[in-house]
Design an enzyme around this catalytic site. Structure first.
Site, mmCIF file in Angstrom:
data_model
loop_
_atom_site.group_PDB
_atom_site.id
_atom_site.type_symbol
_atom_site.label_atom_id
_atom_site.label_comp_id
_atom_site.label_asym_id
_atom_site.label_seq_id
_atom_site.Cartn_x
_atom_site.Cartn_y
_atom_site.Cartn_z
ATOM 1 N N ARG A 95 10.904 -1.794 12.354
ATOM 2 C CA ARG A 95 10.120 -1.119 12.733
ATOM 3 C C ARG A 95 9.802 -2.126 14.244
ATOM 4 O O ARG A 95 9.498 -3.534 13.814
ATOM 5 C CB ARG A 95 8.433 -0.863 11.896
ATOM 6 C CG ARG A 95 8.019 0.064 11.604
ATOM 7 C CD ARG A 95 7.678 -0.177 10.824
ATOM 8 N NE ARG A 95 6.478 -0.740 10.577
ATOM 9 C CZ ARG A 95 4.982 -1.274 9.952
ATOM 10 N NH1 ARG A 95 5.291 -0.375 8.764
ATOM 11 N NH2 ARG A 95 3.642 -1.406 10.379
ATOM 12 N N ARG A 139 -0.991 -9.472 13.308
ATOM 13 C CA ARG A 139 -1.656 -8.251 12.584
ATOM 14 C C ARG A 139 -2.196 -8.745 11.069
ATOM 15 O O ARG A 139 -3.402 -8.351 11.009
ATOM 16 C CB ARG A 139 -0.165 -7.670 11.564
ATOM 17 C CG ARG A 139 0.592 -6.308 12.918
ATOM 18 C CD ARG A 139 1.521 -5.791 12.408
ATOM 19 N NE ARG A 139 1.525 -5.370 11.098
ATOM 20 C CZ ARG A 139 2.926 -5.105 10.380
ATOM 21 N NH1 ARG A 139 3.912 -5.575 11.109
ATOM 22 N NH2 ARG A 139 3.131 -4.185 9.838
ATOM 23 N N ARG A 197 -10.091 0.886 8.916
ATOM 24 C CA ARG A 197 -9.381 0.040 9.558
ATOM 25 C C ARG A 197 -10.154 -1.055 9.591
ATOM 26 O O ARG A 197 -10.458 -2.445 10.092
ATOM 27 C CB ARG A 197 -8.017 -0.785 10.520
ATOM 28 C CG ARG A 197 -6.856 -1.111 9.118
ATOM 29 C CD ARG A 197 -5.511 -0.833 10.908
ATOM 30 N NE ARG A 197 -4.891 -1.571 10.214
ATOM 31 C CZ ARG A 197 -3.674 -1.037 9.371
ATOM 32 N NH1 ARG A 197 -3.546 0.536 8.748
ATOM 33 N NH2 ARG A 197 -2.720 -1.451 9.528
ATOM 34 N N ARG A 231 12.303 -8.129 4.018
ATOM 35 C CA ARG A 231 11.989 -6.899 4.326
ATOM 36 C C ARG A 231 13.049 -6.582 5.023
ATOM 37 O O ARG A 231 14.221 -5.502 5.317
ATOM 38 C CB ARG A 231 10.768 -6.231 4.033
ATOM 39 C CG ARG A 231 10.189 -4.616 4.898
ATOM 40 C CD ARG A 231 9.540 -4.131 4.075
ATOM 41 N NE ARG A 231 8.952 -4.335 5.394
ATOM 42 C CZ ARG A 231 7.503 -4.071 5.622
ATOM 43 N NH1 ARG A 231 6.869 -3.755 4.386
ATOM 44 N NH2 ARG A 231 6.185 -3.556 6.053
ATOM 45 N N LYS A 253 1.071 -1.082 0.026
ATOM 46 C CA LYS A 253 -0.058 0.239 -0.355
ATOM 47 C C LYS A 253 0.541 1.251 -0.183
ATOM 48 O O LYS A 253 0.549 2.569 -0.802
ATOM 49 C CB LYS A 253 -0.780 -0.016 1.059
ATOM 50 C CG LYS A 253 -1.752 -1.215 1.274
ATOM 51 C CD LYS A 253 -2.616 -0.754 2.329
ATOM 52 C CE LYS A 253 -2.123 -0.908 3.398
ATOM 53 N NZ LYS A 253 -2.024 -2.190 4.751
HETATM 54 P P1 ADP Z 1 0.932 -2.034 8.042
HETATM 55 O O1 ADP Z 1 2.621 -2.453 7.430
HETATM 56 O O2 ADP Z 1 0.184 -3.412 9.144
HETATM 57 O O3 ADP Z 1 0.325 -1.632 7.223
HETATM 58 P P2 ADP Z 1 0.562 0.309 9.386
HETATM 59 O O4 ADP Z 1 2.187 0.950 9.803
HETATM 60 O O5 ADP Z 1 -0.377 1.172 8.559
HETATM 61 O O6 ADP Z 1 0.744 -1.349 9.537
HETATM 62 O O7 ADP Z 1 0.562 -0.023 10.821
HETATM 63 C C1 ADP Z 1 0.867 -0.317 12.149
HETATM 64 C C2 ADP Z 1 -0.284 -0.795 13.213
HETATM 65 O O8 ADP Z 1 0.143 0.996 13.365
HETATM 66 C C3 ADP Z 1 -1.301 -1.241 13.076
HETATM 67 O O9 ADP Z 1 -0.564 -2.303 13.360
HETATM 68 C C4 ADP Z 1 -2.488 -0.506 14.581
HETATM 69 O O10 ADP Z 1 -1.873 -0.872 15.608
HETATM 70 C C5 ADP Z 1 -2.241 0.823 13.890
HETATM 71 N N1 ADP Z 1 -2.730 1.340 12.767
HETATM 72 C C6 ADP Z 1 -2.501 1.873 11.896
HETATM 73 N N2 ADP Z 1 -3.735 2.202 11.549
HETATM 74 C C7 ADP Z 1 -4.995 2.035 11.939
HETATM 75 C C8 ADP Z 1 -6.232 2.221 12.336
HETATM 76 N N3 ADP Z 1 -6.780 2.326 11.139
HETATM 77 N N4 ADP Z 1 -6.941 1.897 13.220
HETATM 78 C C9 ADP Z 1 -5.540 1.022 13.923
HETATM 79 N N5 ADP Z 1 -5.139 0.971 14.263
HETATM 80 C C10 ADP Z 1 -4.082 0.770 13.496
#
Ligand code: ADP
Length: 274
Positions: free
Chosen positions: A139, A150, A88, A127, A13
């Site tokens: 991270r 996740r 989400r 990665r 994404k």
């Molecule tokens: P990923 O690589 O899993 O897509 P992101 O960078 O988008 O991860 O998000 C990392 C973490 O931030 C998620 O695992 C969650 O804990 C939190 N997070 C991000 N966006 C949201 C959201 N819209 N609702 C709830 N938690 C979120």
């Protein structure tokens, strides 16, 4: 242009969001990045979110909705945005609908990156290995164990969003397992004004089928119109003027024979009576 990118962690994404930012002059709004910034800055939201994020769970809806509500109102988001990692959950999607409606804004589309989960795990492992080799900081949630959590959160809470947006007629899917450039090209095609469906329709001019329909309706009327018995006796139909079909020819022959027999039988009876 206002878009949502939907897909599990590691689906690409972020990469596709950057392309859309450059191409359409919009901003990328990643709730993950915003939350990580809040954690790094030690804000109250950051302190609340840190443990949840490290475990790979979802931060409460009201926290992320408040962040997004504030962010889409800022000046740089006026031209449009691509949401990456938000919504989400279905309640987040409903909150976004309300936020946009209040501002008189509409979404242009929801792009779903479809991926194979088994391959995703390998992607994340690669990665992590590459980042470690480059000496970059990882991270906290970028490890296969947390990724499993996740992915589970994605399946249970985020995947239903595909149905949510499909019902609204907004969902567009691309194969997220294809090479990055191919995924980008597929997204561009979906977003182009003459998208794949419209392009197909322009091949057939709208007038042709209408004309053909009118003709066939006429033809049907002619074929169905029954000929009266009298007119059938008077003049042979245009078709029977020429060569008769086998069945017709047999029927005609039989009637001749029949009338001949009747005549001769009557004559015989008349002769007997006399
Ligand atoms: P990923 O690589 O899993 O897509 P992101 O960078 O988008 O991860 O998000 C990392 C973490 O931030 C998620 O695992 C969650 O804990 C939190 N997070 C991000 N966006 C949201 C959201 N819209 N609702 C709830 N938690 C979120």
């Amino acid at each position: 242009m206002r878009l949502i990118l939907l897909g599990p962690p590691g689906a690409g994404k972020g990469t596709q969001a950057q392309h859309l930012v450059a191409k359409h002059g919009i901003v990328q709004l990643s709730t993950g990045d915003m939350l990580r910034a809040a954690v790094a800055a030690g804000t109250s939201v950051g302190l609340r979110a840190k443990g949840i994020m490290d475990r790979g769970e979802l931060v409460p809806d009201e926290v992320v909705v408040a962040i997004i509500a504030d962010r889409i109102g800022q000046n740089d988001a006026k031209r449009g945005f691509v949401l990456d990692g938000f919504p989400r959950t279905v309640p987040q999607a409903e909150a976004l609908d309300r936020l946009l409606a209040e501002r008189g804004l509409k979404l242009d589309g929801v792009i779903q990156l479809k991926v194979d989960e088994g391959i995703l795990l390998k992607r994340i492992e690669t990665r992590v290995a590459e980042m470690t080799a480059r000496g970059e900081k990882l991270r906290a949630d970028d490890n296969p164990d947390v990724l499993m959590g996740r992915l589970a959160a994605y399946r249970a809470q985020t995947a239903p969003l595909a149905g949510y947006y499909a019902r609204k007629g907004m969902l567009k899917s691309v194969d997220g397992m294809a090479p990055i450039g191919d995924v980008t090209a597929a997204i561009d095609r979906l977003l182009s004004p003459a998208g794949p469906v419209k392009a197909k329709l322009t091949i057939k001019p709208a007038t042709k089928p209408t004309r053909r329909k009118a003709k066939s309706a006429k033809a049907k009327g002619r074929a169905k119109k029954p000929r009266s018995k009298a007119s059938a006796r008077r003049a042979p139909s245009r078709r029977s003027k020429g060569r008769k079909s086998g069945r017709k020819a047999r029927r005609a022959g039989r009637s001749k024979n029949k009338s001949g027999q009747v005549k001769s039988r009557t004559r015989r009876r008349l002769t007997k009576a006399r």
